[in-house]
Design a protein around this motif. Structure first.
Motif, PDB file in Angstrom:
ATOM      1  N   PRO A  40       0.828  -1.206   0.000  1.00 36.16           N
ATOM      2  CA  PRO A  40       0.000   0.000   0.000  1.00 36.16           C
ATOM      3  C   PRO A  40       0.865   1.259   0.000  1.00 36.16           C
ATOM      4  O   PRO A  40       2.032   1.198   0.358  1.00 36.16           O
ATOM      5  CB  PRO A  40      -0.789  -0.110   1.309  1.00 36.16           C
ATOM      6  N   SER A  41       0.256   2.374  -0.393  1.00 35.55           N
ATOM      7  CA  SER A  41       0.997   3.631  -0.375  1.00 35.55           C
ATOM      8  C   SER A  41       1.363   3.960   1.054  1.00 35.55           C
ATOM      9  O   SER A  41       0.831   3.391   2.000  1.00 35.55           O
ATOM     10  CB  SER A  41       0.138   4.749  -0.948  1.00 35.55           C
ATOM     11  N   GLU A  42       2.253   4.927   1.176  1.00 36.30           N
ATOM     12  CA  GLU A  42       2.715   5.317   2.508  1.00 36.30           C
ATOM     13  C   GLU A  42       1.554   5.896   3.323  1.00 36.30           C
ATOM     14  O   GLU A  42       1.414   5.621   4.519  1.00 36.30           O
ATOM     15  CB  GLU A  42       3.847   6.328   2.317  1.00 36.30           C
ATOM     16  N   GLN A  68      -1.599   5.169   2.919  1.00 37.04           N
ATOM     17  CA  GLN A  68      -2.498   4.072   3.275  1.00 37.04           C
ATOM     18  C   GLN A  68      -1.918   3.256   4.426  1.00 37.04           C
ATOM     19  O   GLN A  68      -2.641   2.821   5.328  1.00 37.04           O
ATOM     20  CB  GLN A  68      -2.786   3.196   2.052  1.00 37.04           C
ATOM     21  N   GLU A  75      -5.411  13.792   2.813  1.00 37.66           N
ATOM     22  CA  GLU A  75      -4.486  12.965   3.604  1.00 37.66           C
ATOM     23  C   GLU A  75      -4.652  13.227   5.090  1.00 37.66           C
ATOM     24  O   GLU A  75      -4.924  14.354   5.495  1.00 37.66           O
ATOM     25  CB  GLU A  75      -3.032  13.296   3.224  1.00 37.66           C
TER      26      GLU A  75
END
Ligand code: ADP
Ligand code: MG
Length: 240
Positions: A1-3, A5, A22
């Motif tokens: 997952p993205s940072e 996420q 965010e």
């Protein structure tokens, strides 16, 4: 997952819908992203909250982005601050046009708790906050200039219903509506009152936020019926 996420996962922040905002990582980051009035900032510092709770990490910037959303997080997880702080930022300055923000809570006790926090955070600002919770009005007269001095209203469904039905209140300037402890509002049978309140909030720029400690299907139904594609945040639940 993205940072981002991964950060959400770590704090058990789950969501449905379009979420482009965010989470913040700290209060310092929040105050960097959004410039608060010095007085509010000072008042906040006095609370000595060192780090945001998980709901606050995501809901604070989301509320500041002025999106409609539903936020479910357990009791005691700091939901009040998640909307009270953004509200003071968004209202910016007192305007004397009547209520621009309205908070509905199921009970007087909860309304009083919210009022207390708002009072603390708004010290040294000129915001006027009306805590309207008595079952029946006493001596307050009909809507006058006197009433227009208020910026923020905190009330309970029955009292607010009374005001609306007797044409004692004007909610047409409300741009920020919060239904707090929405699960309790529904449990206590206040759906009709909520409808009446919503109908009285006629401003075209109205933003709505719904906070709840649990996630009964009725909450999702209510959210879907009053908002267009709201983001739904679920925080701190076992399967979140
Ligand atoms: P909820 O509405 O989710 O039940 P509240 O907003 O009533 O929770 O907050 C519960 C308690 O946590 C309050 O006493 C509040 O002052 C405290 N609190 C809120 N945010 C923080 C924070 N970031 N750090 C420490 N305490 C907090
Ligand atoms: Mg609460």
């Amino acid at each position: 997952p993205s940072e981002v996420q991964a950060f959400r996962d770590q704090h058990r922040i789950a969501y449905y819908g379009e979420l482009s905002v965010e989470p913040v990582r700290s209060f310092a980051m929040l105050f960097e992203r959004f410039t608060f009035k010095a007085a509010v900032r000072r008042n906040f510092d006095r609370l000595k909250f060192t780090k945001p709770t998980p709901i606050q990490l995501q809901a604070l910037p989301l509320a500041l982005a002025q999106q409609d959303f539903v936020a479910c997080a357990p009791t005691g997880s700091g939901k009040t601050l998640a909307y009270v702080l953004p509200m003071l930022h968004i209202l910016s300055e007192p305007q004397r046009v009547g209520y621009r923000a309205c908070i509905v809570t199921p009970t007087r006790e909860l309304a009083t708790q919210v009022y207390e926090l708002l009072k603390v955070l708004s010290q040294g600002t000129k915001f006027r906050i009306n805590h309207l919770v008595k079952a029946r009005p006493t001596q307050e007269g009909k809507e006058t200039d006197q009433v227009k001095k208020y910026d923020i209203l905190i009330s309970t469904p029955l009292r607010l219903m009374y005001e609306i039905e007797h044409d004692l209140i004007d909610l047409s300037q409300v741009q920020y509506l919060v239904l707090d402890e929405a699960d309790q509002l529904l449990e206590l049978g206040y759906l009709q009152q909520v409808d009446t309140i919503l109908a009285a909030c006629t401003h075209s720029g109205l933003r709505k936020q719904l906070f709840s400690a649990t996630i009964p299907p009725e909450i999702e139904d209510l959210a879907q019926s009053i908002m267009r594609d709201p983001v739904r945040l679920f925080i701190g639940f076992r399967n979140a």
